[in-house]
Design a protein around this motif. Structure first.
Motif, mmCIF file in Angstrom:
data_model
loop_
_atom_site.group_PDB
_atom_site.id
_atom_site.type_symbol
_atom_site.label_atom_id
_atom_site.label_comp_id
_atom_site.label_asym_id
_atom_site.label_seq_id
_atom_site.Cartn_x
_atom_site.Cartn_y
_atom_site.Cartn_z
ATOM 1 N N ARG A 5 2.615 -3.422 4.896
ATOM 2 C CA ARG A 5 4.058 -3.625 4.841
ATOM 3 C C ARG A 5 4.732 -2.654 3.865
ATOM 4 N NH1 ARG A 5 5.866 -8.960 6.595
ATOM 5 N NH2 ARG A 5 4.118 -10.332 7.100
ATOM 6 N N SER A 6 4.181 -2.526 2.674
ATOM 7 C CA SER A 6 4.876 -1.784 1.618
ATOM 8 C C SER A 6 4.720 -0.281 1.726
ATOM 9 C CB SER A 6 4.389 -2.253 0.243
ATOM 10 O OG SER A 6 2.981 -2.177 0.149
ATOM 11 N N GLU A 27 4.090 -6.941 -4.711
ATOM 12 C CA GLU A 27 4.658 -8.072 -3.984
ATOM 13 C C GLU A 27 3.885 -8.341 -2.699
ATOM 14 O OE1 GLU A 27 8.972 -9.565 -4.227
ATOM 15 O OE2 GLU A 27 8.983 -7.926 -2.774
ATOM 16 N N GLU A 28 3.468 -7.273 -2.017
ATOM 17 C CA GLU A 28 2.698 -7.486 -0.794
ATOM 18 C C GLU A 28 1.370 -8.173 -1.086
ATOM 19 O OE1 GLU A 28 1.021 -5.239 3.204
ATOM 20 O OE2 GLU A 28 2.024 -4.041 1.659
ATOM 21 N N ARG A 58 13.570 -8.124 4.392
ATOM 22 C CA ARG A 58 13.235 -7.395 5.623
ATOM 23 C C ARG A 58 11.861 -7.760 6.166
ATOM 24 N NH1 ARG A 58 14.839 -1.091 5.048
ATOM 25 N NH2 ARG A 58 14.089 -1.142 7.183
ATOM 26 N N GLU A 59 10.890 -7.905 5.285
ATOM 27 C CA GLU A 59 9.515 -8.085 5.747
ATOM 28 C C GLU A 59 9.149 -9.540 6.005
ATOM 29 O OE1 GLU A 59 7.618 -5.501 6.535
ATOM 30 O OE2 GLU A 59 9.296 -4.199 5.954
#
Length: 239
Positions: A5-6, A27-28, A58-59
């Protein structure tokens, strides 16, 4: 770990907004297999210039309140607009963690990246200052810089190349944070552990030309990183 994701947030423009070791990668990792419900209202506590808040919105599809004392909501609002996020989905708020301006039991979860160690070392903070704003059964997810083993009595000279003893007093090991959070009356401790991301998130930070990143290079290039880690804390508010 693989940052599925990041990784797409690693552009030079977005990396200029980070204020320490890569917060979106932290954070991911922090939110792997998270328990926050779909569509949750989440406080990004200590959101800085808002990159972690964008990531949450967003994620993960959360409604995010980007709460920070040192950034200006107007600046973050322009950033959020530019990232294509609606004003209902992400809300910037100037807020002191000691005096949060929200209704009680407002949030389904609180997420805090690289900031909780500044204000959360008081044993009363969780029960008196933070958990009142979390719904019963809600979660708190925290990622903070720490030490592999507390060494404040004999600080390695490598660390003192970049930081004062007062700076380093905010950083502690897993045992310290496990002991502190277990004293909470209202929080169930789900997990306190060392994170995997330490080397990679530091490398991303040290590539920046931010003057703080340049200053941090002195310790890290001298081997100071062998004493440091990141600590993951997951708590659940008792129902």
């Amino acid at each position: 770990m693989k940052y599925s994701r990041s990784g797409k947030y690693g552009t030079p423009e977005l990396m200029k907004k980070i204020m320490g070791p890569n917060p979106v990668k932290l954070e991911e990792e922090l939110l792997q297999d998270h328990r926050i419900k779909e569509g949750a209202v989440v406080c990004d506590l200590g959101s800085g210039q808002g990159l972690t808040s964008v990531f949450l919105a967003r994620e993960y599809g959360f409604t995010v309140y980007a709460a920070d004392l040192w950034s200006e909501p107007e600046d973050n609002r322009r950033f959020f607009d530019g990232m294509g996020l609606s004003r209902a989905q992400i809300i910037p708020v100037k807020a002191d963690a000691e005096h949060l301006p929200f209704e009680r039991e407002f949030f389904d979860a609180v997420v805090s990246i690289d900031s909780y160690h500044y204000f959360g070392r008081d044993g009363r903070f969780l029960d008196e200052k933070l958990l009142p704003f979390v719904k019963p059964g809600g979660y708190v997810y925290i990622a903070i810089p720490g030490m592999k083993q507390d060494c404040h009595d004999h600080l390695p000279p490598e660390l003192l190349l970049s930081w004062t003893p007062e700076d380093l007093e905010t950083m502690h090991d897993v045992h310290y944070w496990s002991n502190l959070t277990s004293q909470s009356r209202d929080a169930e401790v789900i997990e306190v552990c060392e994170m995997e991301s330490n080397e990679e998130v530091w490398a991303d930070w040290l590539r920046q030309e931010n003057p703080y990143a340049v200053g941090d290079r002195k310790s890290m290039e001298a081997g100071g990183g062998e004493y440091l880690n990141f600590v993951k804390i997951v708590l659940r508010k008792r129902a």
